[in-house]
Design a protein around this motif. Structure first.
Motif, PDB file in Angstrom:
ATOM      1  N   TYR A 190       0.838  -1.198   0.000  1.00  0.00           N
ATOM      2  CA  TYR A 190       0.000   0.000   0.000  1.00  0.00           C
ATOM      3  C   TYR A 190       0.876   1.252   0.000  1.00  0.00           C
ATOM      4  O   TYR A 190       1.842   1.345   0.770  1.00  0.00           O
ATOM      5  N   ASP A 191       0.551   2.213  -0.855  1.00  0.00           N
ATOM      6  CA  ASP A 191       1.310   3.457  -0.927  1.00  0.00           C
ATOM      7  C   ASP A 191       0.952   4.377   0.231  1.00  0.00           C
ATOM      8  O   ASP A 191      -0.231   4.586   0.535  1.00  0.00           O
ATOM      9  N   LEU A 192       1.963   4.926   0.857  1.00  0.00           N
ATOM     10  CA  LEU A 192       1.810   5.996   1.837  1.00  0.00           C
ATOM     11  C   LEU A 192       2.456   7.227   1.225  1.00  0.00           C
ATOM     12  O   LEU A 192       3.667   7.262   1.011  1.00  0.00           O
ATOM     13  N   ILE A 193       1.651   8.235   0.922  1.00  0.00           N
ATOM     14  CA  ILE A 193       2.143   9.400   0.194  1.00  0.00           C
ATOM     15  C   ILE A 193       2.485  10.513   1.175  1.00  0.00           C
ATOM     16  O   ILE A 193       1.728  10.810   2.102  1.00  0.00           O
ATOM     17  N   THR A 194       3.634  11.123   0.958  1.00  0.00           N
ATOM     18  CA  THR A 194       4.103  12.171   1.859  1.00  0.00           C
ATOM     19  C   THR A 194       4.783  13.267   1.056  1.00  0.00           C
ATOM     20  O   THR A 194       4.903  13.189  -0.178  1.00  0.00           O
ATOM     21  N   THR A 195       5.205  14.290   1.728  1.00  0.00           N
ATOM     22  CA  THR A 195       5.936  15.399   1.131  1.00  0.00           C
ATOM     23  C   THR A 195       6.951  15.890   2.150  1.00  0.00           C
ATOM     24  O   THR A 195       6.844  15.581   3.341  1.00  0.00           O
ATOM     25  N   ASP A 196       7.930  16.646   1.702  1.00  0.00           N
ATOM     26  CA  ASP A 196       8.930  17.149   2.647  1.00  0.00           C
ATOM     27  C   ASP A 196       8.709  18.624   2.963  1.00  0.00           C
ATOM     28  O   ASP A 196       9.648  19.378   3.180  1.00  0.00           O
ATOM     29  N   ASP A 197       7.431  19.022   3.017  1.00  0.00           N
ATOM     30  CA  ASP A 197       7.091  20.413   3.332  1.00  0.00           C
ATOM     31  C   ASP A 197       7.695  20.870   4.656  1.00  0.00           C
ATOM     32  O   ASP A 197       8.079  22.026   4.809  1.00  0.00           O
ATOM     33  N   ILE A 198       7.699  19.972   5.638  1.00  0.00           N
ATOM     34  CA  ILE A 198       8.252  20.322   6.939  1.00  0.00           C
ATOM     35  C   ILE A 198       9.244  19.251   7.371  1.00  0.00           C
ATOM     36  O   ILE A 198       9.158  18.088   6.957  1.00  0.00           O
ATOM     37  N   SER A 199      10.151  19.638   8.224  1.00  0.00           N
ATOM     38  CA  SER A 199      11.190  18.724   8.690  1.00  0.00           C
ATOM     39  C   SER A 199      10.580  17.545   9.440  1.00  0.00           C
ATOM     40  O   SER A 199       9.742  17.718  10.323  1.00  0.00           O
ATOM     41  N   GLY A 200      10.973  16.341   9.058  1.00  0.00           N
ATOM     42  CA  GLY A 200      10.560  15.134   9.762  1.00  0.00           C
ATOM     43  C   GLY A 200       9.347  14.450   9.187  1.00  0.00           C
ATOM     44  O   GLY A 200       9.065  13.296   9.532  1.00  0.00           O
ATOM     45  N   LEU A 201       8.606  15.107   8.295  1.00  0.00           N
ATOM     46  CA  LEU A 201       7.367  14.524   7.801  1.00  0.00           C
ATOM     47  C   LEU A 201       7.631  13.276   6.961  1.00  0.00           C
ATOM     48  O   LEU A 201       7.056  12.210   7.214  1.00  0.00           O
ATOM     49  N   ALA A 202       8.480  13.386   5.972  1.00  0.00           N
ATOM     50  CA  ALA A 202       8.796  12.233   5.130  1.00  0.00           C
ATOM     51  C   ALA A 202       9.498  11.145   5.937  1.00  0.00           C
ATOM     52  O   ALA A 202       9.261   9.948   5.737  1.00  0.00           O
ATOM     53  N   GLU A 203      10.347  11.563   6.866  1.00  0.00           N
ATOM     54  CA  GLU A 203      11.054  10.584   7.703  1.00  0.00           C
ATOM     55  C   GLU A 203      10.081   9.801   8.576  1.00  0.00           C
ATOM     56  O   GLU A 203      10.275   8.602   8.824  1.00  0.00           O
ATOM     57  N   SER A 204       9.027  10.481   9.044  1.00  0.00           N
ATOM     58  CA  SER A 204       8.038   9.783   9.870  1.00  0.00           C
ATOM     59  C   SER A 204       7.321   8.713   9.061  1.00  0.00           C
ATOM     60  O   SER A 204       6.993   7.637   9.573  1.00  0.00           O
ATOM     61  N   ALA A 205       7.065   8.979   7.789  1.00  0.00           N
ATOM     62  CA  ALA A 205       6.417   7.996   6.921  1.00  0.00           C
ATOM     63  C   ALA A 205       7.298   6.765   6.746  1.00  0.00           C
ATOM     64  O   ALA A 205       6.825   5.622   6.787  1.00  0.00           O
ATOM     65  N   THR A 206       8.588   6.985   6.569  1.00  0.00           N
ATOM     66  CA  THR A 206       9.520   5.870   6.378  1.00  0.00           C
ATOM     67  C   THR A 206       9.615   4.998   7.620  1.00  0.00           C
ATOM     68  O   THR A 206       9.590   3.763   7.539  1.00  0.00           O
ATOM     69  N   LEU A 207       9.711   5.616   8.784  1.00  0.00           N
ATOM     70  CA  LEU A 207       9.795   4.830  10.013  1.00  0.00           C
ATOM     71  C   LEU A 207       8.487   4.102  10.278  1.00  0.00           C
ATOM     72  O   LEU A 207       8.476   2.947  10.727  1.00  0.00           O
ATOM     73  N   PHE A 208       7.363   4.758  10.018  1.00  0.00           N
ATOM     74  CA  PHE A 208       6.058   4.118  10.154  1.00  0.00           C
ATOM     75  C   PHE A 208       5.987   2.856   9.291  1.00  0.00           C
ATOM     76  O   PHE A 208       5.540   1.791   9.743  1.00  0.00           O
ATOM     77  N   ALA A 209       6.443   2.962   8.050  1.00  0.00           N
ATOM     78  CA  ALA A 209       6.410   1.813   7.142  1.00  0.00           C
ATOM     79  C   ALA A 209       7.252   0.662   7.686  1.00  0.00           C
ATOM     80  O   ALA A 209       6.856  -0.509   7.590  1.00  0.00           O
ATOM     81  N   THR A 210       8.381   0.983   8.263  1.00  0.00           N
ATOM     82  CA  THR A 210       9.244  -0.052   8.845  1.00  0.00           C
ATOM     83  C   THR A 210       8.564  -0.729  10.028  1.00  0.00           C
ATOM     84  O   THR A 210       8.609  -1.957  10.173  1.00  0.00           O
ATOM     85  N   GLN A 211       7.919   0.054  10.866  1.00  0.00           N
ATOM     86  CA  GLN A 211       7.291  -0.490  12.072  1.00  0.00           C
ATOM     87  C   GLN A 211       6.092  -1.375  11.755  1.00  0.00           C
ATOM     88  O   GLN A 211       5.942  -2.458  12.323  1.00  0.00           O
ATOM     89  N   VAL A 212       5.201  -0.932  10.873  1.00  0.00           N
ATOM     90  CA  VAL A 212       3.987  -1.705  10.632  1.00  0.00           C
ATOM     91  C   VAL A 212       4.259  -2.975   9.835  1.00  0.00           C
ATOM     92  O   VAL A 212       3.427  -3.890   9.812  1.00  0.00           O
ATOM     93  N   ARG A 213       5.411  -3.065   9.205  1.00  0.00           N
ATOM     94  CA  ARG A 213       5.766  -4.297   8.507  1.00  0.00           C
ATOM     95  C   ARG A 213       5.844  -5.465   9.490  1.00  0.00           C
ATOM     96  O   ARG A 213       5.599  -6.619   9.126  1.00  0.00           O
ATOM     97  N   GLU A 214       6.168  -5.165  10.748  1.00  0.00           N
ATOM     98  CA  GLU A 214       6.233  -6.220  11.771  1.00  0.00           C
ATOM     99  C   GLU A 214       4.850  -6.783  12.073  1.00  0.00           C
ATOM    100  O   GLU A 214       4.733  -7.868  12.650  1.00  0.00           O
ATOM    101  N   ALA A 215       3.809  -6.052  11.694  1.00  0.00           N
ATOM    102  CA  ALA A 215       2.439  -6.547  11.853  1.00  0.00           C
ATOM    103  C   ALA A 215       1.931  -7.191  10.567  1.00  0.00           C
ATOM    104  O   ALA A 215       0.770  -7.598  10.494  1.00  0.00           O
ATOM    105  N   GLY A 216       2.796  -7.253   9.553  1.00  0.00           N
ATOM    106  CA  GLY A 216       2.425  -7.886   8.293  1.00  0.00           C
ATOM    107  C   GLY A 216       1.895  -6.941   7.240  1.00  0.00           C
ATOM    108  O   GLY A 216       1.406  -7.388   6.196  1.00  0.00           O
ATOM    109  N   VAL A 217       1.973  -5.621   7.478  1.00  0.00           N
ATOM    110  CA  VAL A 217       1.473  -4.629   6.526  1.00  0.00           C
ATOM    111  C   VAL A 217       2.643  -4.052   5.746  1.00  0.00           C
ATOM    112  O   VAL A 217       3.573  -3.485   6.326  1.00  0.00           O
ATOM    113  N   LYS A 218       2.590  -4.193   4.433  1.00  0.00           N
ATOM    114  CA  LYS A 218       3.672  -3.708   3.575  1.00  0.00           C
ATOM    115  C   LYS A 218       3.316  -2.330   3.027  1.00  0.00           C
ATOM    116  O   LYS A 218       2.276  -2.153   2.369  1.00  0.00           O
ATOM    117  N   ILE A 219       4.179  -1.361   3.290  1.00  0.00           N
ATOM    118  CA  ILE A 219       3.950   0.028   2.908  1.00  0.00           C
ATOM    119  C   ILE A 219       5.071   0.505   1.990  1.00  0.00           C
ATOM    120  O   ILE A 219       6.255   0.286   2.276  1.00  0.00           O
TER     121      ILE A 219
END
Length: 521
Positions: free
Chosen positions: A367-396
């Protein structure tokens, strides 16, 4: 992207649920001796004079001079806020404090509000501000493409002048919090100002425009400001495209204040004794938005599973560098009526997997998670979120879009994307903007009848204690079924030189109120 969307997210003005009728604590807003200096030591007396050089984020390609227009830059909003006044502003002791409106009073049914203009309010050209000017300005604001979100529940025909100093706003429904809506975007222009004259249009604010070039501006003190004589002779605003460039300019002594520079820059500057680091808690939310109306996240069990799959402590530590706090999926964390008794969600991968299975969620897809780098940390939060939820079996798959494409094609439409909101001191303000079924910025496509009904009931309740109970119910509904996954709240972080005093400590757009700032040199 609408002006209100951008302003509220930074200000987005914490905006508090008790609104104009309840007090709010400003919270802990500094860090160490330097932060104490920013407010001025007890034995220091404010002095007049000097020029404050302020850095603010923005892109030259997105600059605007229209107070009611699309403002994608913090630098533009800062300049406009110093030149033009809104009816009300965020306050230290109350969430809604007087500005161009000195006072306001509701009708018994809470639908009609009368705002009395401040004594001596004048435009920069010396002409007095009248209710007709305010009415014209509010109607202009309401008739913009995002006007429904800027003044929710107020139609253009519900804005009128009772006499020269009284503005009347009529709400579509009883609204005990209506003055709260006038804090961030109700900039007042002279009646019948032409669009092609906006660049030089006189305002009512504490500073007058000296010059403007390529997104940079010099503003000089308005000695005739009705709110009292500002302390600084002038404020120079300089536009920066990145927080790091702005921080470097501060460290090199090129500017006196780096506004909203972010956690990474603060960590870099923390060891410098000549630099003040100011922290403003509950400044910005960066939620994951899950569309509830349709698509793969429409099932509440799937949304709950993703909330349980997130390691919130790790997100705050890694994305915010510790300059923030864990959140609980409720917007408005700085609200005095924030429901701290609702149990804090914690990571539970086992339960997350069970909920996904019960919902029949397809874990074979990505599943695509769409983000932008308008503010500091926003895109990075999406990347870490994707890494974390993969442990629950959700591929982002994280997709980073250029800002314009994100706001035009993704925001309000995509099944899964990041968002951000400032001025997080009010549950009901953000509810009116983003969660009511007919909200102009309903990011998740949420349509929950019980939420709408409770909101209307709360707004129609004059008794503060009873209204607070209803606001608690709103939060319970939001916590249980909304489309927001709010993992943390970022501190607002400003860097200032050692001579700067009297900086505002409010989160969100409260930081643009610089009329009491001064220089100890």
């Amino acid at each position: 992207m609408s002006v209100t969307r951008r302003q509220v997210l930074w200000a987005t003005a914490g905006i508090g649920a008790a609104g104009a009728l309840a007090a709010c604590s400003s919270g802990k807003s500094g860090s160490g001796p330097a932060a104490d200096a920013a407010s001025g030591a007890a034995n220091e007396q404010p002095r007049a004079g000097g020029t404050l050089k302020v850095g603010a984020l923005g892109k030259l390609s997105a600059t605007t001079r229209d107070p009611h227009g699309t403002q994608a830059n913090e630098s533009d909003y800062l300049i406009i806020s110093l030149l033009y006044d809104t009816l009300t502003v965020p306050g230290d002791k109350t969430n809604t404090a007087p500005r161009l409106a000195a006072s306001w009073k509701p009708s018994e049914d809470l639908r009609t509000w009368r705002f009395t203009l401040a004594d001596g309010a004048k435009f920069h050209d010396g002409t007095p501000v009248t209710a007709d000017d305010v009415v014209w300005s509010l109607k202009r604001l309401r008739n913009t493409p995002s006007g429904k979100s800027r003044l929710p529940g107020i139609q253009p025909e519900g804005i009128s002048a009772e006499d020269a100093r009284t503005v009347v706003l009529v709400s579509d429904y009883p609204n005990a919090e209506l003055p709260l809506l006038t804090r961030l975007t109700t900039f007042v222009l002279k009646k019948d100002t032409k669009d092609d004259a906006l660049a030089g249009a006189p305002g009512t604010g504490p500073y007058l425009l000296d010059w403007y070039r390529d997104g940079n501006a010099r503003l000089v003190r308005n000695d005739g400001w009705y709110g009292g004589k500002p302390l600084l002779d002038a404020i120079e605003v300089r536009i920066f495209e990145s927080p790091q460039a702005m921080a470097n300019a501060l460290l090199a002594g090129q500017i006196d204040l780096a506004s909203n520079v972010g956690a990474v820059a603060a960590r870099t500057a923390a060891a410098r004794k000549d630099v003040q680091v100011l922290r403003r808690p509950n400044d910005m939310a960066m939620p994951i938005v899950m569309r509830t109306a349709d698509g793969p996240f429409a099932d509440a069990r799937v949304r709950e599973a993703l909330r349980l799959a997130v390691d919130r402590d790790a997100m705050v530590k890694q994305i915010l560098s510790g300059y923030g706090s864990v959140a609980n999926d409720i917007l408005g964390a700085g609200d005095p009526a924030y429901a701290k008794d609702i149990p804090q969600r914690k990571r539970d991968l086992g339960k997350a997997k069970r909920l996904l299975a019960e919902a029949g969620f397809d874990t074979g897809k990505t599943y695509d998670l769409i983000t932008t780098d308008d503010i500091s940390g926003l895109a990075e939060s999406a990347t870490l979120f994707a890494t974390q939820v993969r442990e629950a079996g959700v591929k982002i798959n994280v997709v980073k879009q250029e800002s314009k494409a994100f706001w035009d094609a993704t925001w309000l439409k995509a099944p899964l994307y990041t968002s951000y909101w400032g001025t997080n001191d009010s549950v009901v303000f953000l509810a009116s903007k983003t969660m009511l079924s007919d909200a102009g910025m309903n990011e998740t496509g949420w349509n929950e009848a019980s939420f709408d009904e409770t909101y209307r009931k709360a707004m129609g309740t004059a008794d503060e204690a009873e209204r607070t109970k209803l606001v608690h119910q709103l939060q319970e509904i939001e916590y249980a079924t909304s489309g927001y996954l709010l993992w943390g709240m970022a501190d607002g972080v400003d860097l200032a030189g050692s001579a700067v005093r009297g900086l505002p400590r409010l989160p969100g757009y409260g930081r643009v109120q610089l009329e009491k700032t001064w220089l100890a040199r």
